[in-house]
Design a protein around this motif. Structure first.
Motif, PDB file in Angstrom:
ATOM      1  N   GLN A  36      43.896  44.761  36.115  1.00  0.00           N
ATOM      2  CA  GLN A  36      45.318  44.600  35.823  1.00  0.00           C
ATOM      3  C   GLN A  36      46.128  44.480  37.110  1.00  0.00           C
ATOM      4  O   GLN A  36      47.122  43.746  37.174  1.00  0.00           O
ATOM      5  N   LYS A  37      45.678  45.159  38.148  1.00  0.00           N
ATOM      6  CA  LYS A  37      46.377  45.063  39.429  1.00  0.00           C
ATOM      7  C   LYS A  37      46.232  43.665  40.032  1.00  0.00           C
ATOM      8  O   LYS A  37      47.152  43.147  40.668  1.00  0.00           O
ATOM      9  N   ASP A  38      45.071  43.052  39.840  1.00  0.00           N
ATOM     10  CA  ASP A  38      44.901  41.664  40.275  1.00  0.00           C
ATOM     11  C   ASP A  38      45.912  40.757  39.575  1.00  0.00           C
ATOM     12  O   ASP A  38      46.523  39.882  40.189  1.00  0.00           O
ATOM     13  N   ILE A  39      46.070  40.972  38.278  1.00  0.00           N
ATOM     14  CA  ILE A  39      46.992  40.144  37.496  1.00  0.00           C
ATOM     15  C   ILE A  39      48.423  40.350  37.980  1.00  0.00           C
ATOM     16  O   ILE A  39      49.198  39.384  38.098  1.00  0.00           O
ATOM     17  N   ILE A  40      48.791  41.589  38.280  1.00  0.00           N
ATOM     18  CA  ILE A  40      50.132  41.873  38.808  1.00  0.00           C
ATOM     19  C   ILE A  40      50.357  41.112  40.111  1.00  0.00           C
ATOM     20  O   ILE A  40      51.406  40.468  40.309  1.00  0.00           O
ATOM     21  N   PHE A  41      49.375  41.155  40.997  1.00  0.00           N
ATOM     22  CA  PHE A  41      49.531  40.470  42.280  1.00  0.00           C
ATOM     23  C   PHE A  41      49.606  38.959  42.090  1.00  0.00           C
ATOM     24  O   PHE A  41      50.438  38.281  42.709  1.00  0.00           O
ATOM     25  N   GLN A  42      48.755  38.414  41.230  1.00  0.00           N
ATOM     26  CA  GLN A  42      48.761  36.968  41.013  1.00  0.00           C
ATOM     27  C   GLN A  42      50.078  36.504  40.392  1.00  0.00           C
ATOM     28  O   GLN A  42      50.608  35.445  40.747  1.00  0.00           O
ATOM     29  N   ARG A  43      50.629  37.281  39.484  1.00  0.00           N
ATOM     30  CA  ARG A  43      51.936  36.939  38.917  1.00  0.00           C
ATOM     31  C   ARG A  43      53.025  37.009  39.975  1.00  0.00           C
ATOM     32  O   ARG A  43      53.959  36.202  39.974  1.00  0.00           O
ATOM     33  N   PHE A  44      52.892  37.972  40.880  1.00  0.00           N
ATOM     34  CA  PHE A  44      53.856  38.066  41.981  1.00  0.00           C
ATOM     35  C   PHE A  44      53.825  36.811  42.850  1.00  0.00           C
ATOM     36  O   PHE A  44      54.871  36.272  43.209  1.00  0.00           O
ATOM     37  N   ILE A  45      52.634  36.313  43.164  1.00  0.00           N
ATOM     38  CA  ILE A  45      52.519  35.113  43.994  1.00  0.00           C
ATOM     39  C   ILE A  45      53.172  33.921  43.299  1.00  0.00           C
ATOM     40  O   ILE A  45      53.893  33.125  43.930  1.00  0.00           O
ATOM     41  N   TYR A  80      50.606  23.227  40.114  1.00  0.00           N
ATOM     42  CA  TYR A  80      49.460  22.716  39.355  1.00  0.00           C
ATOM     43  C   TYR A  80      48.216  23.572  39.588  1.00  0.00           C
ATOM     44  O   TYR A  80      47.474  23.876  38.653  1.00  0.00           O
ATOM     45  N   ILE A  81      47.995  23.996  40.825  1.00  0.00           N
ATOM     46  CA  ILE A  81      46.734  24.638  41.176  1.00  0.00           C
ATOM     47  C   ILE A  81      46.712  26.136  40.882  1.00  0.00           C
ATOM     48  O   ILE A  81      45.654  26.707  40.596  1.00  0.00           O
ATOM     49  N   LEU A  82      47.858  26.814  40.931  1.00  0.00           N
ATOM     50  CA  LEU A  82      47.858  28.265  40.737  1.00  0.00           C
ATOM     51  C   LEU A  82      47.325  28.677  39.363  1.00  0.00           C
ATOM     52  O   LEU A  82      46.464  29.564  39.278  1.00  0.00           O
ATOM     53  N   PRO A  83      47.795  28.081  38.266  1.00  0.00           N
ATOM     54  CA  PRO A  83      47.231  28.482  36.967  1.00  0.00           C
ATOM     55  C   PRO A  83      45.732  28.216  36.864  1.00  0.00           C
ATOM     56  O   PRO A  83      45.013  28.967  36.217  1.00  0.00           O
ATOM     57  N   ILE A  84      45.269  27.150  37.515  1.00  0.00           N
ATOM     58  CA  ILE A  84      43.843  26.825  37.490  1.00  0.00           C
ATOM     59  C   ILE A  84      43.044  27.855  38.273  1.00  0.00           C
ATOM     60  O   ILE A  84      42.021  28.369  37.810  1.00  0.00           O
ATOM     61  N   SER A  85      43.515  28.165  39.480  1.00  0.00           N
ATOM     62  CA  SER A  85      42.781  29.114  40.324  1.00  0.00           C
ATOM     63  C   SER A  85      42.797  30.522  39.746  1.00  0.00           C
ATOM     64  O   SER A  85      41.815  31.266  39.858  1.00  0.00           O
ATOM     65  N   ASN A  86      43.907  30.898  39.101  1.00  0.00           N
ATOM     66  CA  ASN A  86      44.000  32.252  38.549  1.00  0.00           C
ATOM     67  C   ASN A  86      43.027  32.501  37.407  1.00  0.00           C
ATOM     68  O   ASN A  86      42.740  33.645  37.058  1.00  0.00           O
ATOM     69  N   LYS A  87      42.502  31.425  36.817  1.00  0.00           N
ATOM     70  CA  LYS A  87      41.513  31.589  35.751  1.00  0.00           C
ATOM     71  C   LYS A  87      40.172  32.074  36.288  1.00  0.00           C
ATOM     72  O   LYS A  87      39.410  32.717  35.566  1.00  0.00           O
ATOM     73  N   VAL A  88      39.870  31.746  37.541  1.00  0.00           N
ATOM     74  CA  VAL A  88      38.512  31.999  38.048  1.00  0.00           C
ATOM     75  C   VAL A  88      38.476  32.833  39.332  1.00  0.00           C
ATOM     76  O   VAL A  88      37.403  33.291  39.725  1.00  0.00           O
ATOM     77  N   ASN A 148      39.938  36.078  41.778  1.00  0.00           N
ATOM     78  CA  ASN A 148      40.736  37.295  41.876  1.00  0.00           C
ATOM     79  C   ASN A 148      41.372  37.356  43.264  1.00  0.00           C
ATOM     80  O   ASN A 148      41.213  36.456  44.094  1.00  0.00           O
ATOM     81  N   VAL A 149      42.096  38.419  43.521  1.00  0.00           N
ATOM     82  CA  VAL A 149      42.834  38.535  44.779  1.00  0.00           C
ATOM     83  C   VAL A 149      41.899  38.487  45.982  1.00  0.00           C
ATOM     84  O   VAL A 149      42.162  37.813  46.983  1.00  0.00           O
ATOM     85  N   GLN A 150      40.772  39.196  45.878  1.00  0.00           N
ATOM     86  CA  GLN A 150      39.845  39.246  47.011  1.00  0.00           C
ATOM     87  C   GLN A 150      39.306  37.853  47.332  1.00  0.00           C
ATOM     88  O   GLN A 150      39.154  37.497  48.506  1.00  0.00           O
ATOM     89  N   ASP A 151      39.022  37.064  46.294  1.00  0.00           N
ATOM     90  CA  ASP A 151      38.537  35.700  46.509  1.00  0.00           C
ATOM     91  C   ASP A 151      39.550  34.872  47.296  1.00  0.00           C
ATOM     92  O   ASP A 151      39.214  34.175  48.254  1.00  0.00           O
ATOM     93  N   ILE A 152      40.806  34.926  46.862  1.00  0.00           N
ATOM     94  CA  ILE A 152      41.855  34.111  47.473  1.00  0.00           C
ATOM     95  C   ILE A 152      42.077  34.512  48.928  1.00  0.00           C
ATOM     96  O   ILE A 152      42.181  33.661  49.823  1.00  0.00           O
TER      97      ILE A 152
END
Length: 293
Positions: free
Chosen positions: A176-185, A88-96, A98-102
């Motif tokens: 785009q690299k942030d998106i790659i990492f977030q999709r990996f998670i 539930y939370i991953l799609p929400i967090s990925n909207k706002v 980035n990797v450094q934030d997380i």
């Protein structure tokens, strides 16, 4: 069945006294994230082997896969724990985020609120808890569940806003690299039990294993294998400590071909066999300490 529809659970810190918790009891699970908000008293936690003392006015976040232990509860404890399903939370967090934030939040999970922020968060949580209690009746239940999900998203954003107000960071544009990492998670949480090869996760994004590995390492400071190993070992530890499953059943759950192979894998990264870990653990099996008793 009904509760499973709601990806958010809210409980009071004072309720811990009836949980029968043990010293060093693992609070988190791999498929949940959580937030502690302390109103009164004091809680000593350990998150991934780092100790934190949560005092009145403090909020502490923990992310999925973190090993969270309750070590001590002091005074007349009062506060709230909010736990959410990672799906539930991953799609929400990925909207706002980035990797450094997380990663920053993972390394700096606690903040102290101002008096005004405390009152605001307290009011938000009370309203949200009241909304959850209203779900029980069947009348308009689907609508109530959707309201809770939407309210949970708003609550998450409110808490994030307070967190980054108190711990300001320089904004970094998501790449785009942030998106790659977030999709990996996301893929990792969905497939780590069955898939432990780098190539599987790279192919999920139509990338070469070499480039994919370099992106994950660059964005997180860890290799793909280190992330996979952490997930597998974290769940193995939690199952060994907190479940009645046999070691053979745990090996099957984590998709190891034999108990022996699981034992070798576990010992390679933990330094002891699953049996030794279960027998010794890192904490004596005794009740959580409550200072006011």
């Amino acid at each position: 069945m009904e509760q499973a529809m709601i990806p958010i659970r809210v409980s009071r810190l004072s309720d811990w006294k009836i949980y029968g918790s043990q010293w060093g009891h693992l609070r988190s699970t791999l498929d949940r994230c959580g937030v502690f908000f302390c109103r009164a008293g004091e809680v000593e936690l350990e998150i991934d082997n780092t100790p934190y003392i949560i005092k009145p006015g403090d909020i502490c976040f923990y992310v999925a896969s973190a090993l969270v232990r309750v070590l001590r509860v002091g005074g007349e404890i009062d506060g709230v724990v909010v736990e959410v399903d990672v799906d539930y939370i991953l799609p929400i967090s990925n909207k706002v985020l980035n990797v450094q934030d997380i990663l920053f939040m993972r390394d700096h999970p606690c903040i102290t609120l101002t008096d005004a922020q405390c009152r605001y968060v307290d009011k938000l949580l009370e309203l949200y808890m009241r909304r959850i209690k209203q779900v029980g009746s069947s009348k308009c239940r689907s609508l109530k569940v959707e309201l809770i999900k939407a309210g949970g998203q708003a609550l998450f954003y409110e808490l994030l806003m307070i967190y980054y107000t108190n711990r300001p960071m320089h904004p970094v544009q998501r790449t785009q690299k942030d998106i790659i990492f977030q999709r990996f998670i996301v893929d990792l949480f969905n497939h780590y039990r069955a898939e432990r090869e780098v190539l599987f996760y790279a192919e999920r994004q139509n990338l070469s294993a070499r480039y994919f590995s370099s992106v994950v390492k660059e964005k997180s400071g860890r290799s793909v294998l280190q992330w996979i190993i952490q997930m597998v070992i974290s769940e193995a530890k939690q199952l060994l400590e907190c479940s009645e499953l046999s070691i053979k059943e745990i090996a099957v759950r984590l998709n190891f071909c034999t108990q022996s192979f699981f034992g070798k894998y576990f010992k390679q990264y933990v330094g002891m066999s699953p049996k030794e870990y279960r027998e010794r653990s890192f904490y004596p099996r005794k009740e959580v300490v409550f200072d006011n008793q």
